[in-house]
Motif scaffolding. Structure first.
Motif, mmCIF file in Angstrom:
data_model
loop_
_atom_site.group_PDB
_atom_site.id
_atom_site.type_symbol
_atom_site.label_atom_id
_atom_site.label_comp_id
_atom_site.label_asym_id
_atom_site.label_seq_id
_atom_site.Cartn_x
_atom_site.Cartn_y
_atom_site.Cartn_z
ATOM 1 N N LYS A 1 -22.763 12.415 -27.708
ATOM 2 C CA LYS A 1 -21.630 12.071 -28.579
ATOM 3 C C LYS A 1 -22.120 11.338 -29.825
ATOM 4 O O LYS A 1 -22.951 10.435 -29.725
ATOM 5 C CB LYS A 1 -20.722 11.088 -27.826
ATOM 6 N N GLY A 2 -21.582 11.704 -30.942
ATOM 7 C CA GLY A 2 -21.888 10.964 -32.173
ATOM 8 C C GLY A 2 -23.331 11.077 -32.631
ATOM 9 O O GLY A 2 -23.790 10.275 -33.434
ATOM 10 N N ARG B 1 -23.076 15.280 -36.236
ATOM 11 C CA ARG B 1 -23.170 15.556 -37.669
ATOM 12 C C ARG B 1 -24.580 16.012 -38.029
ATOM 13 O O ARG B 1 -25.562 15.483 -37.508
ATOM 14 C CB ARG B 1 -22.875 14.292 -38.492
ATOM 15 N N THR C 1 -18.402 22.505 -30.360
ATOM 16 C CA THR C 1 -17.314 21.533 -30.368
ATOM 17 C C THR C 1 -16.707 21.539 -31.770
ATOM 18 O O THR C 1 -17.424 21.597 -32.764
ATOM 19 C CB THR C 1 -17.798 20.116 -29.990
ATOM 20 N N SER D 1 -19.288 15.521 -29.201
ATOM 21 C CA SER D 1 -18.189 15.363 -30.154
ATOM 22 C C SER D 1 -18.638 14.446 -31.295
ATOM 23 O O SER D 1 -19.391 13.499 -31.093
ATOM 24 C CB SER D 1 -16.957 14.790 -29.454
ATOM 25 N N GLY D 2 -18.194 14.779 -32.478
ATOM 26 C CA GLY D 2 -18.538 13.967 -33.645
ATOM 27 C C GLY D 2 -19.971 14.144 -34.117
ATOM 28 O O GLY D 2 -20.458 13.351 -34.919
ATOM 29 N N GLU E 1 -26.202 8.992 -26.758
ATOM 30 C CA GLU E 1 -25.049 8.812 -27.644
ATOM 31 C C GLU E 1 -25.529 8.150 -28.932
ATOM 32 O O GLU E 1 -26.382 7.256 -28.898
ATOM 33 C CB GLU E 1 -24.006 7.911 -26.976
ATOM 34 N N ASP E 2 -24.985 8.610 -30.042
ATOM 35 C CA ASP E 2 -25.337 8.070 -31.356
ATOM 36 C C ASP E 2 -26.840 8.139 -31.647
ATOM 37 O O ASP E 2 -27.362 7.332 -32.413
ATOM 38 C CB ASP E 2 -24.858 6.614 -31.500
ATOM 39 N N ARG F 1 -26.530 12.304 -34.713
ATOM 40 C CA ARG F 1 -26.621 12.710 -36.113
ATOM 41 C C ARG F 1 -28.010 13.251 -36.421
ATOM 42 O O ARG F 1 -28.999 12.788 -35.850
ATOM 43 C CB ARG F 1 -26.371 11.510 -37.040
ATOM 44 N N SER G 1 -15.345 19.249 -33.284
ATOM 45 C CA SER G 1 -15.477 18.007 -34.066
ATOM 46 C C SER G 1 -16.865 17.855 -34.690
ATOM 47 O O SER G 1 -17.159 16.831 -35.279
ATOM 48 C CB SER G 1 -15.156 16.800 -33.185
ATOM 49 N N ALA G 2 -17.711 18.861 -34.515
ATOM 50 C CA ALA G 2 -19.034 18.770 -35.155
ATOM 51 C C ALA G 2 -18.886 19.007 -36.651
ATOM 52 O O ALA G 2 -18.009 19.751 -37.097
ATOM 53 C CB ALA G 2 -19.984 19.793 -34.555
ATOM 54 N N HIS G 3 -19.751 18.371 -37.404
ATOM 55 C CA HIS G 3 -19.672 18.481 -38.861
ATOM 56 C C HIS G 3 -21.062 18.829 -39.370
ATOM 57 O O HIS G 3 -21.955 17.989 -39.362
ATOM 58 C CB HIS G 3 -19.192 17.138 -39.418
#
Lengths: 490, 249
Positions: A361-362, A395, A421, A392-393, A332-333, A364, A423-425
């Motif tokens: 999750k999260g 980036r 997902t 999710s999230g 995560e992150d 980057r 919520s991916a950017h």
């Protein structure tokens, strides 16, 4: 017409002269019998005095490799490699395996001195001017010849040694992590490497330790008709930090040489690994004769939460480069970064990029790729950014710039993006520009010579990536880029 | 002194400059005015040595030395400076880095040693101060994201720091508002000196209100068709270029 011939000859002479590491060290060497079969694998394993479990792993990989097909999807072209026409093991005679500096053949020391690689810790410790302070593992063809600063590193709990030594001294770590990021089944070249890899570097940084100095491995191919298959494994335990750099050179030879390495990085919770490469294998001459086939698998497993891996590469050498240093962002992150400068000139071909696989999750990632193509070369950026359902999230930011010099070079960009997902950017920016004659004229009007002007403009183009390299290597890389492009304009 | 004799210049098959002669003695400022397409920019690029501008006849010398045989950077080292109508952006190269590289390249070509870091910074601070340029701006890549006026000021800054003997200003007033025009002109005027020749190329008379020329030449269809004192510029402003265009045709 005469002027054209002259220019061509001038460029050709530069091609020959500009590769400064093309000399051969004349030293007695042990070879495995030419060709590849199960006995070759046994020979290598026996040479290294490996335990049975390592030999079994190698043999399984070899069996699997025989059933595999060489991949053809990359935008590179080369004649079929005859795997039976290569040597798979070459080592300077005398004791195999790393030794103290006093025991190392003076000819080898001279070779590394010529390459500018500091193996003499005492000089560094004595404060000899200009001696940079970083630990080096020197790999000559198939074996590691010496590793510096081991004692000081051990004091901090850091293990830095050759892979052969790690197999003997730290089998539990090797068993746990070797092949856990790049399994033998991963791809054709990784599988070949798993069967015949000879040496490489091993790093383990224990929990909470910040490695007290830069670590580096210097790879040198010397022997003729020899493949180099090194294996590097770096583990940063929870909260650890390490910065690692690899450099590579080879003599100028008319035939192509195969280099199929595997690098595995493992970052646990809150750990950080910074991995930098300055790749300057012999690129072949201006007609495309000779040079290294650089078919390398590099992958990082960010398995810990908040772990971070940065790949920085400066690729100027090799006839063909095929590599995609990647990050599996499980934690995560977790964070993955890829900064790349790939320069091709003459008839060089590069198909390189990265994969950022977002699972956590999260997580980057950031990709900055700068490709420069000159001469009749071809330079492809190939990248994958993907996000799993659970990421999710996630980036990503990708910036992919290509610079063309002259009229006969090619640049390609092949990005793959997959988001499972919502919520991916993901952001992707790409540019292709030609080194502009207007800019060149402008710089020359101010007093800069043509080569100087090209070098200044190109360095401006790659600055974002150079900034990611450790200081002294950034300077070296800057010079290397300039040398690689000598004679590419006009 | 800049001396141009019977200069003919072609781009591809097209002759643009057709027998131009002009002398700018040291210490003087000469303006070259003319309608669009008269060959004004061709003249400045030819003097600076841009590729593609082929001199088919004639000569150009600076203090007796032939310019036309030299590479652009060699001309720069001899003291030729061209302030571009459209200054180029140099991404990733900080302005200070660029100017220092240029200055040192010129000094090296002249057999002089490199300028020291403190001396260079002092030079940069002084030049920036006079042109009202924020010093921090010089740490940014040259001209990238700069406004038209800022780019022109950067040209004059480079000019001041490189200290040339022949200054060619190509449409320096284009894209400048009145305030910027005044600052740029002050910068140029500060460089007037007995050992410098200045060639001010412009379409409009406006710039000459700020940079007073000693002589004014009218360029039309690739030739100097009239020369006179500053009053010629005012006359052109009132009557336009038509009469000359017809005379040259």
């Amino acid at each position: 017409m005469a002027a054209v011939t002259q220019t061509v000859e001038h460029v050709a002479s530069l091609e020959g002269d500009k590769y400064k590491h093309g000399f051969v060290t004349d030293i007695a060497q042990d070879f495995a019998p030419k060709g590849l079969n199960a006995d070759t694998v046994r020979f290598i394993s026996a040479k290294k005095g490996e335990p049975e479990w390592m030999l079994q792993g190698r043999l399984e990989a070899f069996e699997r490799w025989q059933a595999m097909e060489e991949p053809t999807w990359a935008r590179v072209h080369y004649p079929k490699i005859d795997y039976q026409d290569l040597y798979y093991y070459a080592a300077p005679k005398a004791r195999a395996g790393p030794m103290s500096l006093d025991e190392v053949d003076p000819q080898l020391l001279e070779t590394y001195a010529k390459l500018g690689i500091p193996l003499r810790e005492q000089e560094v410790l004595a404060g000899v001017q200009g001696a940079p302070r970083y630990a080096v593992d020197a790999v000559f063809d198939s074996v590691s010849v010496t590793t510096t600063f081991k004692k000081e590193l051990a004091g901090a709990g850091v293990i830095f040694c050759s892979m052969s030594e790690a197999v003997r001294e730290h089998p539990e770590l090797v068993k746990q992590y070797l092949g856990s990021v790049v399994p033998a089944s991963d791809n054709y070249f990784a599988c070949l490497n798993a069967a015949v890899f000879s040496d490489g570097s091993f790093v383990y940084v224990p929990p909470g330790v910040r490695c007290p100095m830069e670590l580096s491995t210097y790879f040198r191919i010397n022997a003729e008709n020899t493949g180099q298959f090194e294996r590097t494994l770096i583990i940063a335990d929870k909260g650890a930090y390490v910065s690692y750099l690899e450099g590579c050179t080879a003599p100028m030879r008319d035939e192509n040489q195969l280099h199929a390495a595997v690098v595995e990085l493992v970052a646990l919770d809150d750990a950080q690994i910074k991995y930098s490469t300055v790749q300057n294998w012999y690129p072949g001459d201006s007609e495309g004769k000779g040079g290294i086939y650089n078919f390398v698998t590099k992958r990082a497993d960010c398995r810990g939460d908040r772990s971070k891996v940065s790949w920085t590469q400066v690729e100027t050498g090799s006839a063909i480069t095929w590599k995609y240093p990647s990050c599996i962002l499980k934690g995560e992150d977790s964070v993955g970064e890829f900064y790349s400068i790939a320069v091709t000139n003459g008839r060089q071909q590069a198909d390189t990029g990265t994969k950022m696989i977002h699972l956590g999750k999260g997580s980057r990632s950031r990709i900055i790729s700068k490709g420069i193509s000159a001469g009749r070369s071809s330079n492809t950026y190939r990248g994958l950014v993907s996000a799993h359902q659970k990421a999710s999230g996630a980036r990503n930011f990708t910036q992919c710039d290509s610079l063309l010099i002259g009229k006969h070079a090619a640049a390609h960009t092949t990005p793959y993006i997959e988001a499972r997902t919502a919520s991916a950017h993901f952001e992707h920016e790409a540019t292709t520009t030609r080194l502009s004659e207007d800019q060149l004229f402008y710089a020359m009007q101010r007093g800069l010579g043509q080569e100087e002007a090209v070098s200044l403009l190109v360095n401006g183009f790659v600055r974002e990536v150079l900034q990611e390299l450790p200081m002294e290597f950034a300077v070296e890389a800057q010079k290397l880029v300039a040398i690689s492009l000598e004679g590419s304009v006009g | 002194m800049l001396s141009i004799e019977n200069l003919h210049v072609s781009i591809g098959d097209k002759e643009i400059i057709k027998g131009l002669s002009l002398q700018v003695p040291a210490g003087e400022v000469h303006a070259v005015m003319g309608p669009n397409g008269a060959g004004k920019s061709t003249l400045s690029y030819t003097l600076a040595g841009r590729a593609g501008y082929e001199v088919t006849e004639g000569m150009a010398t600076l203090d007796g030395e032939d310019l036309l045989a030299l590479e652009p950077n060699e001309r720069a080292a001899k003291g030729v400076f061209l302030s571009f109508q459209y200054p180029l952006e140099i991404p990733g190269v900080p302005t200070l880095t660029f100017i220092r590289a240029a200055l040192n390249a010129q000094r090296k070509a002249r057999g002089e040693g490199e300028v020291s870091a403190p001396a260079f910074l002092k030079l940069a601070r002084e030049a920036a101060g006079k042109l009202k340029i924020d010093f921090d701006m010089l740490k940014r890549p040259l001209n990238v994201g700069f406004s038209g006026g800022e780019k022109k000021r950067m040209e004059i800054l480079q000019m001041a720091m490189l200290s040339p003997r022949l200054l060619i200003l190509d449409e320096t007033d284009s894209g400048l508002d009145i305030d910027a025009l005044r600052i740029v002109s002050e910068g140029v005027n500060a460089m007037r000196s007995p050992d410098r020749s200045m060639l001010v190329i412009t379409h409009y008379q406006r710039l000459l209100d700020y940079i007073k020329p000693d002589r004014v030449h009218v360029l039309a269809s690739g030739r100097i068709v009239a020369s006179g004192g500053p009053e010629l510029a005012l006359e052109l402003e009132a009557k336009g270029y038509d009469q000359y265009a017809k005379a040259a045709a």
